[in-house]
Design a protein around this motif. Structure first.
Motif, PDB file in Angstrom:
ATOM      1  N   UNK A 179       9.703  40.286  33.659  1.00 13.42           N
ATOM      2  CA  UNK A 179       9.552  39.176  32.720  1.00 13.42           C
ATOM      3  C   UNK A 179      10.502  38.021  33.009  1.00 13.42           C
ATOM      4  N   UNK A 180      11.644  38.323  33.669  1.00 17.61           N
ATOM      5  CA  UNK A 180      12.654  37.295  33.940  1.00 17.61           C
ATOM      6  C   UNK A 180      13.326  37.595  35.269  1.00 17.61           C
ATOM      7  N   UNK A 181      13.878  36.546  35.884  1.00 10.71           N
ATOM      8  CA  UNK A 181      14.703  36.733  37.075  1.00 10.71           C
ATOM      9  C   UNK A 181      16.076  37.261  36.681  1.00 10.71           C
ATOM     10  N   UNK A 182      16.682  38.012  37.600  1.00  7.62           N
ATOM     11  CA  UNK A 182      18.064  38.473  37.460  1.00  7.62           C
ATOM     12  C   UNK A 182      18.848  37.927  38.644  1.00  7.62           C
ATOM     13  N   UNK A 183      19.967  37.274  38.372  1.00  6.58           N
ATOM     14  CA  UNK A 183      20.834  36.793  39.448  1.00  6.58           C
ATOM     15  C   UNK A 183      22.214  37.396  39.277  1.00  6.58           C
ATOM     16  N   UNK A 184      23.063  37.224  40.291  1.00  9.63           N
ATOM     17  CA  UNK A 184      24.416  37.757  40.224  1.00  9.63           C
ATOM     18  C   UNK A 184      25.396  36.843  40.918  1.00  9.63           C
ATOM     19  N   UNK A 185      26.643  36.911  40.469  1.00  8.63           N
ATOM     20  CA  UNK A 185      27.700  36.079  41.049  1.00  8.63           C
ATOM     21  C   UNK A 185      28.990  36.878  41.071  1.00  8.63           C
ATOM     22  N   UNK A 186      29.797  36.665  42.108  1.00  3.15           N
ATOM     23  CA  UNK A 186      31.100  37.319  42.225  1.00  3.15           C
ATOM     24  C   UNK A 186      32.191  36.312  41.909  1.00  3.15           C
ATOM     25  N   UNK A 187      33.077  36.698  41.011  1.00  2.00           N
ATOM     26  CA  UNK A 187      34.176  35.844  40.584  1.00  2.00           C
ATOM     27  C   UNK A 187      35.496  36.378  41.133  1.00  2.00           C
ATOM     28  N   UNK A 188      36.461  35.471  41.326  1.00  3.78           N
ATOM     29  CA  UNK A 188      37.786  35.857  41.779  1.00  3.78           C
ATOM     30  C   UNK A 188      38.853  35.278  40.869  1.00  3.78           C
ATOM     31  N   UNK A 189      40.063  35.774  41.034  1.00  8.23           N
ATOM     32  CA  UNK A 189      41.179  35.303  40.213  1.00  8.23           C
ATOM     33  C   UNK A 189      42.442  35.274  41.063  1.00  8.23           C
ATOM     34  N   UNK A 190      43.185  34.168  40.971  1.00 10.40           N
ATOM     35  CA  UNK A 190      44.494  34.041  41.603  1.00 10.40           C
ATOM     36  C   UNK A 190      45.503  33.777  40.492  1.00 10.40           C
ATOM     37  N   UNK A 191      46.558  34.574  40.426  1.00  9.57           N
ATOM     38  CA  UNK A 191      47.581  34.374  39.395  1.00  9.57           C
ATOM     39  C   UNK A 191      48.965  34.357  40.030  1.00  9.57           C
ATOM     40  N   UNK A 192      49.860  33.593  39.408  1.00  3.77           N
ATOM     41  CA  UNK A 192      51.266  33.572  39.821  1.00  3.77           C
ATOM     42  C   UNK A 192      52.076  33.029  38.661  1.00  3.77           C
ATOM     43  N   UNK A 193      52.910  33.899  38.115  1.00  5.14           N
ATOM     44  CA  UNK A 193      53.709  33.539  36.947  1.00  5.14           C
ATOM     45  C   UNK A 193      52.775  33.048  35.834  1.00  5.14           C
ATOM     46  N   UNK A 194      52.922  31.798  35.386  1.00  7.40           N
ATOM     47  CA  UNK A 194      52.088  31.324  34.279  1.00  7.40           C
ATOM     48  C   UNK A 194      50.872  30.533  34.749  1.00  7.40           C
ATOM     49  N   UNK A 195      50.623  30.499  36.060  1.00  4.73           N
ATOM     50  CA  UNK A 195      49.485  29.757  36.606  1.00  4.73           C
ATOM     51  C   UNK A 195      48.369  30.730  36.993  1.00  4.73           C
ATOM     52  N   UNK A 196      47.126  30.272  36.832  1.00  5.17           N
ATOM     53  CA  UNK A 196      46.008  31.080  37.292  1.00  5.17           C
ATOM     54  C   UNK A 196      44.850  30.167  37.683  1.00  5.17           C
ATOM     55  N   UNK A 197      43.987  30.687  38.545  1.00  2.00           N
ATOM     56  CA  UNK A 197      42.785  29.967  38.975  1.00  2.00           C
ATOM     57  C   UNK A 197      41.636  30.960  39.042  1.00  2.00           C
ATOM     58  N   UNK A 198      40.546  30.658  38.346  1.00  2.00           N
ATOM     59  CA  UNK A 198      39.339  31.486  38.379  1.00  2.00           C
ATOM     60  C   UNK A 198      38.369  30.867  39.371  1.00  2.00           C
ATOM     61  N   UNK A 199      37.904  31.664  40.319  1.00  2.00           N
ATOM     62  CA  UNK A 199      37.063  31.178  41.408  1.00  2.00           C
ATOM     63  C   UNK A 199      35.644  31.690  41.251  1.00  2.00           C
ATOM     64  N   UNK A 200      34.677  30.790  41.325  1.00  2.00           N
ATOM     65  CA  UNK A 200      33.260  31.172  41.279  1.00  2.00           C
ATOM     66  C   UNK A 200      32.735  31.371  42.685  1.00  2.00           C
ATOM     67  N   UNK A 201      31.902  32.394  42.876  1.00  2.00           N
ATOM     68  CA  UNK A 201      31.245  32.644  44.158  1.00  2.00           C
ATOM     69  C   UNK A 201      32.281  32.767  45.266  1.00  2.00           C
ATOM     70  N   UNK A 202      33.071  33.854  45.226  1.00  2.00           N
ATOM     71  CA  UNK A 202      34.206  33.978  46.134  1.00  2.00           C
ATOM     72  C   UNK A 202      33.769  34.314  47.557  1.00  2.00           C
ATOM     73  N   UNK A 203      34.594  33.877  48.508  1.00  2.43           N
ATOM     74  CA  UNK A 203      34.457  34.236  49.912  1.00  2.43           C
ATOM     75  C   UNK A 203      35.065  35.616  50.141  1.00  2.43           C
ATOM     76  N   UNK A 204      34.798  36.180  51.314  1.00  2.00           N
ATOM     77  CA  UNK A 204      35.402  37.458  51.647  1.00  2.00           C
ATOM     78  C   UNK A 204      36.920  37.387  51.674  1.00  2.00           C
ATOM     79  N   UNK A 205      37.478  36.309  52.239  1.00  3.79           N
ATOM     80  CA  UNK A 205      38.936  36.148  52.280  1.00  3.79           C
ATOM     81  C   UNK A 205      39.514  36.009  50.880  1.00  3.79           C
ATOM     82  N   UNK A 206      38.803  35.320  49.992  1.00  3.44           N
ATOM     83  CA  UNK A 206      39.289  35.157  48.619  1.00  3.44           C
ATOM     84  C   UNK A 206      39.259  36.478  47.862  1.00  3.44           C
TER      85      UNK A 206
END
Length: 722
Positions: free
Chosen positions: A469-496
């Motif tokens: 009835x509907x399409x299903x898709x998927x996405x891989x997310x990543x996260x980089x943190x250091x002390x009080x900083x963070x970055x959320x990454x959409x569609x990560x690479x293998x290195x990420x």
């Protein structure tokens, strides 16, 4: 004499008790525990070498979960009648334990560790996979093997709108969520599961409920450890360090690595340039050596490790400080998408999905009920009509490796894609009788080929005419943190993925989440960060879905011309025997005469029939044949009949499949017949009308005459009057 076992009992809700025990079984292992709930008993053992192997550079953890068939009073169905290699189910449970335990060990601990978890007694209602990690963690807790924290795992279901910890098998059949969550006292570590399009808020709520239950299990393990009197953890040999050498590596290569990281290069270009810098670094260090202080092999090995640490630090700092990624994308940007369906002429459905440098070609094959997959465990054996296989050949990453059977990674990635797409597959009982096999072959890989499999699988299923009835898709997310900083990454690479603190895969439709797989490698992930990651994943998932709906907006109305045809029928169960016939005579004749494959079984107190054939006409012929068998003759109705036998008093005809009646000689024609010779013969076709049944024998009485207009009576000459 055996020592008295040490036990700890705790409640997981609704008065259900779990007992963890040590000191009774497998006492020569470094740690040994049994976990008991109902009749379910799991034995977990852990043994660790005292010293690492010479030259060891990674942590060699082995986790194996196995179910003994004797635990359920069963004998294995294999030829050898003994447990063999782990089944896919056992591999998946092993992965659940491994992914939760691995982050517990110190980064510099390199000794071999083997964790064996065995189901020794099975309960038909208790699902052991939710207790297996508790057993493994408890075995580590009561040992002197060095771990940083104690963890546990639970399953969360939602039954009738209410969350429940470790529901029974019967309850899970009514649940619209199935998540297994691992956590420490403070932090989530691993999530794996599926749902029927739940919302992001629902998932967050489930994680909270699970974490509360896990804290109770951790306290029970701590109590068991204290009762046993575990004083501390063993010392271990740590890898040698050379801070002066580390400084030399960083000073020489930091700027060079940063330049490559900022270069927006492809995977292979970036890998080649990083390798060139490493070669240049090692050459420089070797030239700087002297006869008195040469550059040794051990120093070379250390320098390589420091160089990889440098890459880790430089790339993470670049992403955190400059919000720029290795390929130049913004943090939320999805790589270019390209997708096409019907790319292969012979499979019943196919799709090619490309996202950046990740590519999957996926096929769909439609089969019969005879192609169903038998999934066997100690507790039960079930058949599955939906199969998904994932293949990861070495050329997809430009490598040369031995081609062997599917590894644990392939099994795990395929299972995630299968669980996600299964949510949109036709349910049992719906008018779709095919067994469906999806095969994803990864042709290129640089970031989440499992999510590419989900997308390509959805496209290929719609191309095959499977009524999603509907399409299903998927996405891989990543996260980089250091002390009080963070970055959320959409569609990560293998290195990420390699250098990040979280690998978070989310699949779903426009209306909700279908599957989740998350591994967290960092302590102290705030729930607010988790919520932001889920919202960012939703935006990326919807972006990919828009492109998928452009490629094929809905499932094809019919399967392709070269695909097998299937018709599904439902009949009253009392007709099952008539369709099969004595010794299978009737169903075998139907299959032989029509060239179809017919499968019949009793489901939900009725007969469920699936008819498979290559030609549409053959399937229709078999369908009509069965309709005739199950049809109830109605007096006054007209039927097409075939003469089966001639007697002096009339003709016996078959007017419905398997149903015969007599056309008396007086009902053949309006003329008075002395014999049927020359009038009808065996094999003749005629239309007949059912005019009644014999009150004594119950046999059907038929008439051909009733369908022929009555001839007008000819008037003769008037009689003479005398």
């Amino acid at each position: 004499m055996l020592q008295q076992p040490i036990r700890k009992v705790f409640d997981i809700g609704d008065g259900r008790e779990v007992t963890i025990e040590t000191g009774r079984l497998a006492r020569q292992a470094d740690g040994s525990v049994t976990v008991t709930m109902g009749k379910c008993i799991i034995l977990a053992t852990v043994v660790a070498n005292k010293e690492p192997k010479e030259g060891q550079s990674f942590f060699p953890l082995t986790v194996d979960y196995q179910e003994k068939f004797a635990s359920a009073g069963r004998i294995p169905g294999s030829f050898f009648k003994r447990e063999g290699r782990l089944s896919d189910y056992e591999v998946l449970v092993s992965r659940l334990i491994d992914r939760a335990l691995r982050p517990l060990f110190p980064d510099d601990y390199l000794c071999d560790v083997q964790v064996l978890v065995t189901l020794v007694s099975s309960d038909p209602e208790i699902m052991p996979d939710a207790l297996a990690c508790l057993a493994a963690s408890a075995a580590l807790a009561v040992s002197d093997v060095p771990i940083k924290e104690i963890i546990s795992e639970v399953r969360v279901g939602r039954v009738n709108g209410q969350f429940k910890i470790n529901p029974t098998r019967s309850e899970m059949e009514q649940s619209d969520m199935d998540f297994i969550i691992a956590a420490t006292e403070k932090n989530l570590m691993m999530v794996e599961g599926e749902s029927e399009e739940c919302s992001e808020d629902d998932l967050v709520a489930a994680l909270g409920v699970a974490h509360d239950a896990i804290r109770i299990q951790i306290k029970a393990q701590e109590a068991l450890r204290d009762l046993k009197g575990v004083a501390g953890k063993r010392d271990y040999t740590k890898p040698a360090q050379d801070e002066a050498l580390r400084d030399k590596v960083y000073n020489f290569a930091k700027d060079k690595v940063y330049a490559v990281s900022k270069g927006k290069l492809s995977k292979h270009e970036r890998t080649d340039q990083f390798a060139a810098i490493e070669e240049e670094l090692l050459k420089s260090l070797e030239e700087a050596g002297t006869e008195e202080a040469p550059f040794t092999a051990d120093q070379k090995k250390m320098a390589k490790g420091y160089y990889h640490d440098l890459q880790y630090d430089v790339v993470r700092d670049m992403i955190l400080d400059e919000r720029v990624r290795l390929d130049g994308r913004a943090l939320t940007e999805i790589r270019p998408l390209d997708m096409e369906v019907d790319v292969l002429p012979s499979p019943h459905g196919s799709a090619l999905f490309t996202r950046g440098e990740t590519q999957s070609i996926t096929t769909v094959t439609l089969g019969t009920a005879l192609d169903e997959l038998l999934i066997e465990s100690a507790a039960k054996s079930v058949y599955s009509k939906f199969i998904l296989h994932y293949n990861f050949p070495p050329f997809s990453t430009g490598e040369v490796k031995m081609m062997r059977g599917p590894g644990r990674r392939e099994v795990g990635h395929g299972n995630l894609a299968m669980r996600s797409l299964k949510q949109m597959m036709p349910k049992d009982g719906e008018d779709f009788g095919y067994t469906v096999r999806v095969v994803s072959d990864i042709l290129e890989s640089n970031g989440s080929s499992s999510m590419a499999t989900v997308c390509a699988g959805s496209l290929a299923l719609m191309d095959a005419g499977v009524p999603l009835p509907k399409h299903v898709s998927g996405i891989a997310m990543g996260l980089i943190t250091k002390e009080d900083k963070f970055a959320i990454l959409s569609d990560i690479l293998g290195d990420e993925d390699h250098l990040g603190d979280m690998d978070f895969k989310v699949t779903g439709t426009r209306d909700g989440i279908c599957g989740v797989q998350m591994d967290i490698k960092v302590d102290g992930l705030p729930m607010e960060v988790m919520k932001q990651a889920l919202e960012q994943a939703k935006a990326g998932r919807l972006h990919i879905l828009e492109a998928m709906y452009t490629a094929i907006p809905e499932a094809r109305e019919e399967v392709k011309s070269h695909a097998p045809r299937v018709v599904k029928m439902f009949i009253d169960k009392e007709f099952i025997g008539a369709v099969i016939g004595p010794g299978g005579k009737v169903i075998q004749e139907m299959q032989r005469e029509t060239g179809t494959t017919i499968n019949i079984e009793e489901v939900n107190n009725r007969g469920e029939i699936s008819i498979f054939g290559v030609e549409k006409a053959a399937v229709e012929k078999a369908e009509n044949w069965i309709k005739g068998i199950v049809a109830v003759p109605v007096v006054g109705e007209t039927y097409d009949a075939v003469v089966k036998g001639i007697k002096e008093f009339g003709a016996f005809v078959e007017f419905l499949p398997g149903k015969q009646g007599l056309v008396h000689i007086s009902e053949i024609s309006w003329k008075r017949l002395e014999t049927l010779e020359g009038v009808v013969k065996e094999g003749d076709s005629m239309k007949v009308k059912l005019i009644g049944t014999d009150p004594k024998s119950g046999k059907f009485k038929l008439s051909r005459k009733a369908l022929i207009p009555r001839p007008e009576r000819k008037e003769g000459p008037a009689p003479e009057n005398n």
